[in-house]
Enzyme design. Structure first.
Site, short mmCIF file in Angstrom:
data_model
loop_
_atom_site.label_atom_id
_atom_site.label_comp_id
_atom_site.label_asym_id
_atom_site.label_seq_id
_atom_site.Cartn_x
_atom_site.Cartn_y
_atom_site.Cartn_z
N GLU A 1 1.42 -1.23 -0.03
CA GLU A 1 -0.10 -0.07 0.65
C GLU A 1 0.89 1.04 0.00
O GLU A 1 1.14 1.30 0.54
CB GLU A 1 -1.00 -0.41 1.23
N CYS B 1 -1.96 9.58 2.14
CA CYS B 1 -1.92 9.21 1.03
C CYS B 1 -2.53 9.47 -0.07
O CYS B 1 -1.79 9.29 -0.76
CB CYS B 1 -1.92 7.61 1.25
#
Ligand code: NAD
Length: 474
Positions: free
Chosen positions: A221, A255
């Site tokens: 991720e 993010c």
């Protein structure tokens, strides 16, 4: 590399502990739904019990973190994931029917989800609870044990989580290892049965390399520069409000935050003004100091300052929101909009991960699409538009981990979530998380009365004719 070598004793303890966990897993390789539900209940209770201390720890780690944000993003969202896993795991555990090609009939096919074993989870600091406990919930729902390594940049939160886990679990069920990059390097070299890493693309590459040596499957991720497109028919007032929030939440340290905005050239000046106005509205004098999160470290603060200084030195037009009633001493960094920046500037080369927002003008949709396509596939892409045609064109033709239409960031908490290319591989949340931490075993059920003998040696002319016929019908 020498300073990234953990001491031998630490490595030996981690590796022996993993072996012990793997042996415990082998003794009960498919824990019942009840065992998994009990583990998730314990996790939920532990999180609720430690909630206030975790929020305080996060506030201290960030120098200042909005308590509301920490509660919502790190506690509520994480509880939601634990509960969804707990409530749905019985359904997800069931064998899944899959059709067999007609020439294999009357056989039947099923896919059986099975626990992989012991999962390794490496987590970042930006949502330090959510991004550690969320994957853990998925790993436990899928029947695994887990070893977790939270970030050294949020040390108080990591220590509090370690204590919370140690109080709620037998160390052979779940263990937390704390430490710096040296420990992280040794951790990623352990022969886990699955490794989930959340963090930067640079470190993700190293983790993938370390895991490859053990043939450990990985979920990465990662980050990247997520473009936000203000469409030709966007509602500027609405778009600026949503983009302002996506960019400034958690002090820009998300993010999936908009990394830069592409705006039709004719609208750039108006949009920038509205965006600055929207940010001022989110953080009025009476609450800005409370609601605006600080940066994680002095190093991160200095990095953004230098990106901004570089853009300024290059003569770029910048709108600084220095008038917000925030406190740099608490590492609260004033947002700044960077208009029409040179593509060579650091702010256009690296993931920003802070409240700087480049605004890049475009002259046609084709040009904007080519701009995005020429760069590594991002973790997220957002389109703001009132036109269905424009929306669908962007969604169909652009490649990104996830996407949002007239919204930023929310998809990452609401839907299966993962990157593609340089922004990662694999996904989790909901059933995707359960499947990520499961081995999906295909099982072929052959009834005793079947036609398979038609292809067994010795091969006769009759069998050859059947095989030729088969070639026409498969
Ligand atoms: P990072 O890559 O520096 O660190 C993440 C974790 O990796 C930490 O626990 C750290 O101890 C560990 N680590 C450091 N060096 C390592 C090494 N050589 N080998 C193995 N592990 C190592 O990332 P960060 O600064 O904590 O987080 C910011 C980055 O993470 C940004 O790029 C952001 O976009 C990304 N991110 C992605 C997601 C997502 O879900 N895709 C979520 C949050 C953050």
């Amino acid at each position: 590399m020498k300073d990234l070598e953990a001491d031998q004793a630490t490595v030996a303890v981690m590796s022996e502990h993993l072996s012990a966990m793997q042996s415990a897993h082998k003794a009960d390789p498919v824990p019942s739904a009840e065992v998994r539900i009990d583990r998730l209940r314990r996790l939920e209770r532990a999180l609720l019990g430690a909630k206030d201390e975790l929020i305080a720890a996060m506030q201290a780690d960030f120098c200042h973190r909005s308590a509301f944000e920490a509660d919502l993003a790190d506690i509520t969202m994480t509880l939601g994931e634990i509960r969804e896993n707990r409530k749905s795991l019985k359904r997800w555990m069931k064998p899944r029917r899959v059709g067999v090609p007609k020439h294999f009939l009357p056989a039947r096919g099923r896919v059986l989800p099975q626990p992989k074993g012991v999962a390794g989870i490496i987590a970042p600091w930006n949502y330090p609870v959510h991004l550690a406990i969320g994957p853990l919930a998925a790993a436990l729902a899928a029947g695994n044990r887990a070893m977790m390594k939270p970030s050294e940049l949020s040390p108080r939160t990591s220590d509090r989580m370690a204590r919370m886990i140690a109080e709620a679990f037998d160390p052979l069920e779940v263990t937390v290892v704390t430490g710096g990059p040296d420990v992280a390097v040794a951790f990623s070299a352990l022969p886990f049965d699955h490794l989930m890493f959340t963090g930067s693309t640079k470190v993700g590459r190293m983790v993938a390399e370390a895991a490859a040596r053990n043939l450990t499957p990985v979920t990465l991720e990662l980050g990247g520069k997520s473009p936000t497109i203000v469409g030709e028919s966007a509602d500027l007032a609405y778009s600026s409000q949503r983009i302002a929030l996506g960019k400034t939440a958690n002090g820009g340290q998300t993010c999936v935050a908009p990394d830069y905005v592409l705006v039709p050239r004719a609208l750039m000046a108006d949009f920038a003004e509205m965006l600055a106005g929207a940010m001022r509205k989110l953080y009025p004098a009476e609450s800005a100091g409370r609601d605006y999160t600080g940066l994680i470290s002095e190093r991160h603060f200095a990095r953004l300052q230098s990106m901004l200084a570089e853009a300024e030195d290059a003569g770029t037009q910048i709108i600084r929101l220095d008038d917000l009633a925030i406190d740099p001493a608490r590492r609260q960094f004033a947002p700044a909009l960077i208009l029409d920046p040179d593509p060579g500037l650091t702010v256009m080369q690296e993931e920003i991960f802070g409240p700087l927002l480049p605004i890049v003008p475009y002259d046609s949709r084709a040009e904007a699409m080519a701009y995005v396509a020429a760069r590594p596939a991002p973790l997220a892409l957002y389109i703001f538009t009132d036109s269905r045609e424009e929306r669908d064109a962007w969604m169909e033709k652009s490649l990104s981990g996830g996407a949002g239409v007239n919204e930023t960031c929310f998809h990452a908490a609401a839907l299966p979530f993962g990157g593609v290319g340089e922004s990662g591989m694999g996904a989790y949340r909901g059933q995707r998380g359960f499947d990520t931490f499961s081995h999906l075993k295909s099982v072929f059920y052959q009834p005793k009365r079947n036609g398979a003998f038609l292809f067994d040696p010795p091969i006769t002319d009759f069998k050859r004719r059947i095989a030729r016929m088969l070639q026409r019908i498969v």
